[in-house]
Scaffold this active site. Structure first.
Site, PDB file in Angstrom:
ATOM      1  CB  THR A   1      25.412 -83.681 -42.903  1.00 31.23           C
ATOM      2  OG1 THR A   1      24.576 -82.972 -43.866  1.00 31.23           O
ATOM      3  CG2 THR A   1      25.814 -82.765 -41.781  1.00 31.23           C
TER       4      THR A   1
ATOM      5  CD  GLU B   1      25.716 -76.108 -38.121  1.00 31.70           C
ATOM      6  OE1 GLU B   1      25.787 -77.115 -38.879  1.00 31.70           O
ATOM      7  OE2 GLU B   1      25.318 -75.010 -38.362  1.00 31.70           O
TER       8      GLU B   1
ATOM      9  CG  ASP C   1      21.139 -80.996 -46.622  1.00 31.59           C
ATOM     10  OD1 ASP C   1      21.478 -82.013 -47.233  1.00 31.59           O
ATOM     11  OD2 ASP C   1      22.108 -80.338 -46.037  1.00 31.59           O
TER      12      ASP C   1
END
Length: 280
Positions: A87, A64, A82
């Protein structure tokens, strides 16, 4: 910076966005897949052992975050383009998928008046979208400030465990899987999200069960884990962002081929071409 192909799908794909609110999906993580009726006495140390859990976090972080230093990620926040908004944090909580909203709400329950509490109305409005409305640079700056607060770090740990880690490990234990299998479940639920759709953790597990029995059902552990990893790769290849399946091929499958079911160090693996090792 996290490349887009490192980012998890977590809560649901587009179809699930239409079918149900993402916050409901996250809240239902503990029932993402039916528990086995068989009680199995497992050998070895489970992934919920503190040392094993740290290993699991390093393994996930290698994929990640391209780093084993998962504790440096509490302050992380960016929009990786995305379609899921921001995020952030140790597990990639997203403003567009409900788990960031749940996190900030939990933080506020623990510490009313914290620096992120004022963004709760905006997080509710942007949930399910890529919008930054009401967030932007002030939110990014305040997230970094919050990451200096031990209560916020605990809130991230709590939500990681509630939504992802505990459901995955509990299901794996019920299926008779040792630490490696518990990690395979955890990594899958982080990327694909809880739930029972074909592209979620529950769907992957269901596909594996059509090919092999779990140890709890009397099956061979290696055979079942291979079926699970193969089923996961099918789902990963459905989306361009996940077409690189190295976190299975050159990580989990390496441990499986070595029959390291207890996920004992030393561990050596590659993700997206980068090499990593945990020696103890």
């Amino acid at each position: 910076m996290r490349p887009q192909h490192h980012r998890a799908l977590r809560i649901a794909l587009a179809a699930a966005l239409v079918a149900a609110p993402l916050t409901v999906a996250a809240a239902g993580a503990a029932t993402a897949a039916p528990k086995s009726a068989t009680s199995v006495q497992l050998k070895g140390v489970g992934l919920d052992d503190p040392h094993k859990k740290d290993i699991a976090m390093q393994l996930v972080s290698s994929a990640e975050n391209s780093s084993l230093d998962w504790k440096a990620q509490y302050k992380y926040i960016e929009d990786i383009g995305d379609g899921r908004g921001y995020t952030a944090g140790i597990i990639g909580f997203c403003s567009g998928t409900g788990d960031m909203l749940d996190l900030v709400q939990h933080y506020t329950d623990l510490k009313p008046g914290n620096v992120l509490a004022k963004y709760l109305p905006a997080l509710k409005k942007v949930n399910g979208s890529a919008s930054h409305a009401g967030l932007g640079t002030p939110f990014v700056n305040d997230w970094a400030a919050a990451a200096k607060d031990a209560v916020f770090l605990q809130a991230q740990n709590d939500e990681r465990d509630r939504v992802y880690f505990n459901p995955a490990v509990n299901q794996a234990k019920s299926d008779g899987l040792r630490a490696l299998g518990q990690f395979a479940y955890y990594d899958a639920i982080v990327m694909h999200g809880p739930g029972n759709s074909s592209d979620s953790f529950g769907g992957i597990r269901a596909a594996a069960l059509k090919k092999a029995k779990t140890p709890a059902q009397g099956g061979d552990e290696a055979t079942y884990l291979k079926a699970f990893l193969d089923a996961r790769k099918v789902v990963m290849k459905k989306e361009q962002a996940h077409s690189d399946t190295s976190r299975v091929d050159t990580e989990q499958s390496v441990f499986l081929n070595a029959k390291n079911f207890d996920l004992n160090p030393p561990l050596k693996w590659k993700v997206y071409g980068d090499s990593y090792a945990i020696n103890s």
